[in-house]
Design an enzyme around this catalytic site. Structure first.
Site, mmCIF file in Angstrom:
data_model
loop_
_atom_site.group_PDB
_atom_site.id
_atom_site.type_symbol
_atom_site.label_atom_id
_atom_site.label_comp_id
_atom_site.label_asym_id
_atom_site.label_seq_id
_atom_site.Cartn_x
_atom_site.Cartn_y
_atom_site.Cartn_z
ATOM 1 N N TYR A 209 65.398 54.864 22.690
ATOM 2 C CA TYR A 209 65.632 55.784 23.811
ATOM 3 C C TYR A 209 66.668 56.832 23.364
ATOM 4 O O TYR A 209 67.444 56.593 22.426
ATOM 5 C CB TYR A 209 66.131 54.962 25.011
ATOM 6 C CG TYR A 209 66.454 55.784 26.227
ATOM 7 C CD1 TYR A 209 65.446 56.387 26.972
ATOM 8 C CD2 TYR A 209 67.781 55.952 26.629
ATOM 9 C CE1 TYR A 209 65.751 57.144 28.089
ATOM 10 C CE2 TYR A 209 68.091 56.705 27.748
ATOM 11 C CZ TYR A 209 67.075 57.305 28.469
ATOM 12 O OH TYR A 209 67.377 58.062 29.564
ATOM 13 N N ASN A 211 69.588 57.981 23.867
ATOM 14 C CA ASN A 211 71.020 57.824 23.566
ATOM 15 C C ASN A 211 71.304 56.626 22.635
ATOM 16 O O ASN A 211 72.449 56.262 22.440
ATOM 17 C CB ASN A 211 71.821 57.662 24.867
ATOM 18 C CG ASN A 211 71.478 56.370 25.601
ATOM 19 O OD1 ASN A 211 70.643 55.600 25.145
ATOM 20 N ND2 ASN A 211 72.114 56.135 26.727
ATOM 21 N N LYS A 212 70.267 56.031 22.063
ATOM 22 C CA LYS A 212 70.453 54.790 21.308
ATOM 23 C C LYS A 212 70.917 55.065 19.861
ATOM 24 O O LYS A 212 70.861 56.204 19.401
ATOM 25 C CB LYS A 212 69.150 53.994 21.319
ATOM 26 C CG LYS A 212 68.773 53.493 22.714
ATOM 27 C CD LYS A 212 69.815 52.534 23.261
ATOM 28 C CE LYS A 212 69.374 51.785 24.495
ATOM 29 N NZ LYS A 212 69.329 52.562 25.728
ATOM 30 N N PRO A 213 71.378 53.996 19.151
ATOM 31 C CA PRO A 213 71.941 54.213 17.798
ATOM 32 C C PRO A 213 71.021 54.995 16.867
ATOM 33 O O PRO A 213 71.477 55.831 16.098
ATOM 34 C CB PRO A 213 72.161 52.785 17.293
ATOM 35 C CG PRO A 213 72.424 51.983 18.523
ATOM 36 C CD PRO A 213 71.537 52.590 19.587
#
Ligand SMILES: Cc1ncc(COP(=O)(O)O)c(C=O)c1O
Length: 417
Positions: A209, A211-213
């Site tokens: 998604y 905003n994920k790492p």
């Protein structure tokens, strides 16, 4: 405070020319949906994560759903998890007619408390069958996986899990087999060493998604060491059709023929997104290092306030979130007022998490009360997530710290108050 108020968003993806070129390459190739890019992404991800099989999906939610399905979760059964998580973790049990069994958190890590898990499993009446434990590594902070495995090993009640999945058939059940572990690794950066979170259970699910790492905008990856389980997931991710579209496209001759052998889902990852994922995967360490630098900076700058506690960090965290805990006894304002003042100063924040047991659906469906999980409730009431992402500049992180101190120092009422 600096005279110019900045506007610092809570999250921002880190995408550059390599990602742009990857998207263009796919657009020009004439093949946009799941194909060679997705296949390559799966192979590269599996190699990095140190797992036998990786299956690219449209989201981590899809991965959690397919993981539970392949582990044989049946209608009326239970999946143990903490309520301190995002909606996706629990809703997938309901897709299968199963139920979440909430267990309170360890207030230090905000992850499921292994001791309370043990207690819950040990005192369950025999009408409630737990098939899977679903630990979530909140913010990238590792759950105590070895302890959780130990808790499961110590269980002697008659739980079951699938031990054989043959070909395309539905999982069969061995009544004597132990509970499985499905790791919700949505906040985890795929690790090349150490305790590789997301690969320590029977199934692990990563999220890409925005905003994920690492990100593909939307997307997920299901990892497993079990070939039959991976085969089941591959089947169910695309309509229960026995051949992947890409295989049919590649084969000359009877490429049009396929059979629907199960009622599957539409959970595949298109090549357009997989191409971005391949670049992000190569950048994993660079992105993780930058997040870690920011976390260290915040830790140092905020450790002596007297009114804040930094997030737990045992050195193996992905720093997906930076969850500050306010110490209410030392502050004259509430968490919501603290957030409002930070927002006035232009600092984007969020709250991780509003626990699921206080959400209307779970309260209504299971008759839960806020005080049923007191640690989760207290953590929620006093937490604030600060911006942490690779493209946050040194100047911006310095501004965030100054804003937090400005708000907090003015509201501090000392330790003895
Ligand atoms: C803990 C957790 N699990 C699962 C998910 C679902 O991920 P996705 O958006 O890829 O479906 C999220 C999404 O933010 C999450 O935070």
């Amino acid at each position: 405070m600096s005279p110019t108020i900045k506007n610092i968003p809570f999250a921002r993806p880190s995408l550059g020319p390599e990602e742009e070129e990857a998207v263009l390459r796919v657009m020009r190739s004439g093949w946009l949906t799941t194909g060679s890019e997705a296949e390559a992404f799966e192979g590269e991800f599996a190699e990095r994560a140190g797992v036998e099989h990786a299956v690219a999906l449209s989201s981590a939610t899809a991965g959690l759903h397919l993981g539970l399905e392949a582990l044989g979760v049946q209608e009326g059964e239970f999946v143990a998890m903490s309520p301190y998580t995002f909606a996706a973790t629990a809703e997938v049990t309901r897709y299968l007619g199963a139920h979440p069994l909430f267990v309170d958190i360890d207030p230090e890590t905000l992850n499921i408390d292994a001791r309370q898990l043990d207690e819950t499993l040990s005192t369950l009446d025999h009408t409630r069958r737990v098939r899977v434990v679903l630990p979530v590594h909140i913010g990238g902070v590792p759950c105590p996986m070895h302890e959780i495995r130990q808790v499961i090993d110590n269980q002697r009640h008659s739980n079951s899990r699938p031990t054989s999945i043959t070909g395309n058939s539905r999982p069969t059940l061995d009544p004597a087999a132990p509970i499985s572990i499905l790791e919700d690794a949505a906040h985890v950066s795929p690790s090349a060493g150490g305790d590789r979170l997301g690969t320590m259970g029977e199934v692990g699910v990563f999220s890409f998604y925005a905003n994920k790492p690492i990100t593909t905008g939307e997307g997920g990856m299901l990892c497993t060491h079990n070939a039959e389980l991976a085969q089941r997931v591959r089947l169910m991710r695309l309509h229960g059709i026995d051949r992947q579209v890409w295989d049919r496209y590649r084969s000359v001759g009877a490429g049009w023929r396929y059979e629907v052998v199960e009622a599957g889902y539409k959970y595949n990852m298109p090549d357009l997104l997989a191409a971005i994922g391949r670049v992000q995967l190569r950048r994993t360490e660079e992105l993780r290092r930058r997040r870690s630098d920011i976390a260290m900076y915040y830790n140092q700058a905020l450790c002596d306030t007297g009114y804040l506690r930094p997030p737990a960090d045992n050195g193996n965290t992905s720093h997906h979130l930076y969850i500050l805990r306010l110490i209410p006894e030392h502050l004259k304002i509430t968490r919501d007022e603290f957030i409002a003042r930070l927002n006035e100063l232009g600092v984007g924040t969020s709250v991780h998490y509003i626990p699921l047991h206080i959400m209307p659906y779970y309260q209504r469906r299971y008759g839960l009360k806020p005080t049923d999980f007191p640690e989760a409730l207290r953590a929620f009431e006093w937490c604030i997530s600060l911006p942490i992402y690779p493209d946050l500049t040194d100047e911006e992180r310095e501004y965030v710290v100054r804003a937090v101190r400005l708000v907090g120092d003015a509201a501090y009422q000392g330790k003895g108050a």
